[in-house]
Design a protein around this motif. Structure first.
Motif, PDB file in Angstrom:
ATOM      1  N   LEU A  11       0.905  -0.956  -0.084  1.00 61.12           N
ATOM      2  CA  LEU A  11      -0.091  -0.144  -0.092  1.00 61.12           C
ATOM      3  C   LEU A  11       0.805   1.245   0.019  1.00 61.12           C
ATOM      4  CD1 LEU A  11      -2.717  -0.985   2.516  1.00 61.12           C
ATOM      5  CD2 LEU A  11      -2.957  -0.954   0.103  1.00 61.12           C
ATOM      6  N   ILE A  12       1.972   1.095   0.642  1.00 61.64           N
ATOM      7  CA  ILE A  12       2.866   2.436   0.676  1.00 61.64           C
ATOM      8  C   ILE A  12       3.566   2.760  -0.608  1.00 61.64           C
ATOM      9  CG2 ILE A  12       5.123   3.242   1.570  1.00 61.64           C
ATOM     10  CD1 ILE A  12       4.314   1.670   4.130  1.00 61.64           C
ATOM     11  N   ILE A  13       4.137   1.592  -1.267  1.00 67.56           N
ATOM     12  CA  ILE A  13       4.522   1.599  -2.779  1.00 67.56           C
ATOM     13  C   ILE A  13       3.456   2.291  -3.635  1.00 67.56           C
ATOM     14  CG2 ILE A  13       5.479   0.463  -4.658  1.00 67.56           C
ATOM     15  CD1 ILE A  13       6.825  -1.361  -2.428  1.00 67.56           C
ATOM     16  N   GLN A  14       2.270   1.744  -3.518  1.00 62.04           N
ATOM     17  CA  GLN A  14       1.265   2.213  -4.231  1.00 62.04           C
ATOM     18  C   GLN A  14       0.834   3.543  -4.068  1.00 62.04           C
ATOM     19  OE1 GLN A  14      -2.403  -0.329  -3.875  1.00 62.04           O
ATOM     20  NE2 GLN A  14      -3.411   0.787  -5.507  1.00 62.04           N
ATOM     21  N   ALA A  15       0.979   4.129  -2.854  1.00 63.50           N
ATOM     22  CA  ALA A  15       0.402   5.556  -2.573  1.00 63.50           C
ATOM     23  C   ALA A  15       1.594   6.242  -3.190  1.00 63.50           C
ATOM     24  CB  ALA A  15       0.554   5.801  -1.147  1.00 63.50           C
ATOM     25  N   TYR A  16       3.133   5.985  -3.291  1.00 64.65           N
ATOM     26  CA  TYR A  16       3.960   6.823  -4.050  1.00 64.65           C
ATOM     27  C   TYR A  16       4.114   6.912  -5.293  1.00 64.65           C
ATOM     28  CZ  TYR A  16       6.489   7.908   0.303  1.00 64.65           C
ATOM     29  OH  TYR A  16       7.010   8.479   1.561  1.00 64.65           O
ATOM     30  N   THR A  17       3.718   5.768  -6.079  1.00 64.19           N
ATOM     31  CA  THR A  17       4.015   5.755  -7.561  1.00 64.19           C
ATOM     32  C   THR A  17       3.144   4.621  -8.018  1.00 64.19           C
ATOM     33  OG1 THR A  17       5.703   5.007  -9.070  1.00 64.19           O
ATOM     34  CG2 THR A  17       5.686   3.820  -7.234  1.00 64.19           C
ATOM     35  N   SER A  18       2.581   4.859  -9.525  1.00 64.86           N
ATOM     36  CA  SER A  18       1.874   4.055 -10.148  1.00 64.86           C
ATOM     37  C   SER A  18       2.817   3.467 -11.322  1.00 64.86           C
ATOM     38  CB  SER A  18       0.653   4.593 -10.722  1.00 64.86           C
ATOM     39  OG  SER A  18       1.148   5.933 -11.340  1.00 64.86           O
ATOM     40  N   ASP A  19       3.948   3.729 -11.196  1.00 68.13           N
ATOM     41  CA  ASP A  19       4.963   3.297 -12.266  1.00 68.13           C
ATOM     42  C   ASP A  19       5.479   1.683 -11.705  1.00 68.13           C
ATOM     43  OD1 ASP A  19       7.708   2.502 -13.582  1.00 68.13           O
ATOM     44  OD2 ASP A  19       6.875   4.246 -14.797  1.00 68.13           O
ATOM     45  N   ALA A  20       5.269   0.751 -12.594  1.00 64.44           N
ATOM     46  CA  ALA A  20       5.669  -0.624 -12.190  1.00 64.44           C
ATOM     47  C   ALA A  20       6.902  -0.622 -11.984  1.00 64.44           C
ATOM     48  CB  ALA A  20       4.940  -1.749 -13.586  1.00 64.44           C
ATOM     49  N   GLN A  21       7.902  -0.294 -12.801  1.00 61.93           N
ATOM     50  CA  GLN A  21       9.226  -0.567 -12.778  1.00 61.93           C
ATOM     51  C   GLN A  21       9.862   0.337 -11.367  1.00 61.93           C
ATOM     52  OE1 GLN A  21      10.017   0.672 -17.095  1.00 61.93           O
ATOM     53  NE2 GLN A  21      11.776  -0.577 -16.679  1.00 61.93           N
ATOM     54  N   VAL A  22       9.265   1.479 -11.215  1.00 60.44           N
ATOM     55  CA  VAL A  22       9.483   2.157  -9.893  1.00 60.44           C
ATOM     56  C   VAL A  22       9.167   1.346  -8.667  1.00 60.44           C
ATOM     57  CG1 VAL A  22       9.243   4.468  -8.601  1.00 60.44           C
ATOM     58  CG2 VAL A  22       9.683   4.431 -11.103  1.00 60.44           C
TER      59      VAL A  22
END
Length: 468
Positions: free
Chosen positions: A344-355
């Motif tokens: 959830l944290i990663i999703q909140a920061y970015t929508s780019d799959a590679q990032v």
């Protein structure tokens, strides 16, 4: 009311009082971050060039401001010790000298803001339009610097005398005002010109001065502060020298920490946009989590310094142990939240799959990084309660810049590339070797720094035991 340092509290009493002092400080710290968040969000909807200009200019301003802020924060342990010693009028004199010092530092240190090309020469090929916006932003923000530093003198006094809620209230109100002025000046509402990044810096300058004047109004209209006989007076070498003796190494420590993370970001960018984005996720999250031990450290330092001022070294040690205990509990909770909420944290920061993939790999090191950062932060602040700042500054410089940054470059981009591969696989599985090595060496340097600071603290305690 401030606790009586001559009597002390039980361990549970210390925990409660530290928390009582720390939570308003934490809110104030988060409020400070909100300015940059507001600028980024609004300029992101205005223009990519303006957003880039703000990012570059803000990194320059924060480097200068945080370093100078550390010098002014020397007032916290100085005034807290005087409070414990019941030398209340001396607190008023030191506070006035702190205002003089803040003005001087802002004018001398702020001059570097007027020459942005020196800074931008390290940033590669920056478009002329962005360079022009950076120059305008820094010229305007130069006006905010004196107010920002003088407000830090107000903050230091309120923290030292255990009244942090007043500053918290000003900070919370400033967020609302900053958001409103940003909307008016960035986008040009109600017939005003759309100023973009210049509007963001203008709003910061206006709010900074209003915050300082609000702080002054509170100090001179609250009966509690009359006992300190707050006065500006004329500059006096004796007081300024004592502030600088403690403030220069404190400011140096602040500068070392912010510089280390700034240069890590520059090195991580060598591995591409996606790696830089993943690095930024971990860096930003680490900064947010750092606010908790920072707030606990400031509160613990102020309370311990008051006990030191009253010569109750046993109580000061009890406060230090309580603060360290609280910070480690807080670190454990923070780490658990990150591990359980990682997707959830990663999703909140970015929508780019590679990032997202790179960020996920790097976040694996968060438990080690945050534990080490929390411990070295707390012990640094505890030592400052005893007016010990030079040793932490030396250790942080050698370890964070030498072992951490230089070591990260050597193992990630230099002749030692690949040497840390077993650790890369364990602590940051799947992350590129360069950015992985940077974070591994950063975490290791913080951990070693925490160890040596802990050893030094016990050396201080052994010397003070004879007064128990």
């Amino acid at each position: 009311m401030p606790i009586d340092s001559k009597i002390g509290l039980s361990f549970s009493g210390c925990l409660k009082h530290i928390l009582k002092q720390a939570w308003p400080i934490l809110i104030s710290q988060w409020a400070g971050i909100a300015f940059a968040v507001l600028d980024s969000m609004m300029l992101g909807h205005y223009s990519p060039d303006s957003l880039q200009a703000m990012a570059l200019a803000t990194s320059i301003f924060l480097t200068v401001n945080i370093g100078l802020m550390g010098v002014v924060h020397a007032l916290i342990p100085i005034c807290a010790q005087l409070l414990g010693a019941n030398k209340k009028e001396e607190i008023g004199r030191f506070w006035g000298q702190g205002l003089w010092l803040s003005c001087t530092l802002s004018l001398l240190g702020g001059l570097v803001l007027l020459f942005p090309e020196i800074w931008l020469s390290m940033s590669g090929d920056v478009p002329d339009k962005v360079r022009h916006e950076v120059a305008i932003y820094l010229r305007i923000i130069f006006i905010a610097l004196p107010a920002s530093l003088m407000f830090r003198a107000v903050y230091a006094l309120c923290t030292a005398v255990q009244k942090p809620k007043l500053v918290m209230q000003i900070n919370l109100f400033s967020i609302v005002l900053k958001a409103l002025l940003n909307w008016l000046l960035i986008f040009g509402q109600f017939g005003l010109p759309a100023l973009g990044s210049a509007g963001a810096s203008t709003s910061t300058a206006i709010v900074s001065w209003l915050m300082f004047f609000a702080g002054l109004w509170i100090l001179f209209h609250t009966p509690f502060y009359r006992q300190f006989n707050l006065t500006l007076g004329r500059p006096q070498r004796k007081y300024l020298a004592e502030i600088l003796k403690l403030g220069i190494p404190m400011g140096g420590s602040y500068l070392v920490e912010v510089s280390a993370f700034t240069f890590m970001a520059l090195l991580a960018a060598r591995e591409g946009t996606f790696v830089s984005g993943g690095h930024q996720v971990l860096s930003n999250l680490a900064s947010i989590l750092y606010m908790m031990p920072l707030s606990l450290g400031i509160a613990t330092s102020a309370l311990a310094a008051s006990a030191v001022g009253s010569r109750n070294f046993r109580f000061a040690h009890q406060i230090a142990k309580s603060g360290l205990f609280l910070s480690l509990i807080g670190a454990g909770i923070s780490i658990a939240i990150v591990l359980m909420g990682k997707p959830l944290i990663i999703q909140a920061y970015t929508s780019d799959a590679q990032v997202a993939v790179i960020a996920g790999a790097l976040l694996t090191i968060m438990p080690l990084l945050h534990f080490a950062d929390t411990t070295q932060c707390m012990i640094s602040y505890i030592l400052r309660a005893y007016k010990i700042a030079t040793i932490p500054f030396i250790l942080q410089t050698v370890l964070l810049l030498g072992l951490g940054l230089a070591g990260g470059w050597y193992f990630g981009f230099g002749n030692g590339t690949g040497f840390l591969q077993p650790l890369n696989n364990l602590l940051t599985p799947g992350a590129p070797v360069g950015v992985s090595s940077l974070w591994i060496m950063c975490s290791l340097s913080l951990l070693i720094c925490a160890f040596f600071l802990h050893v030094w603290y016990w050396k201080v305690i052994d010397e003070k035991r004879k007064f128990w």
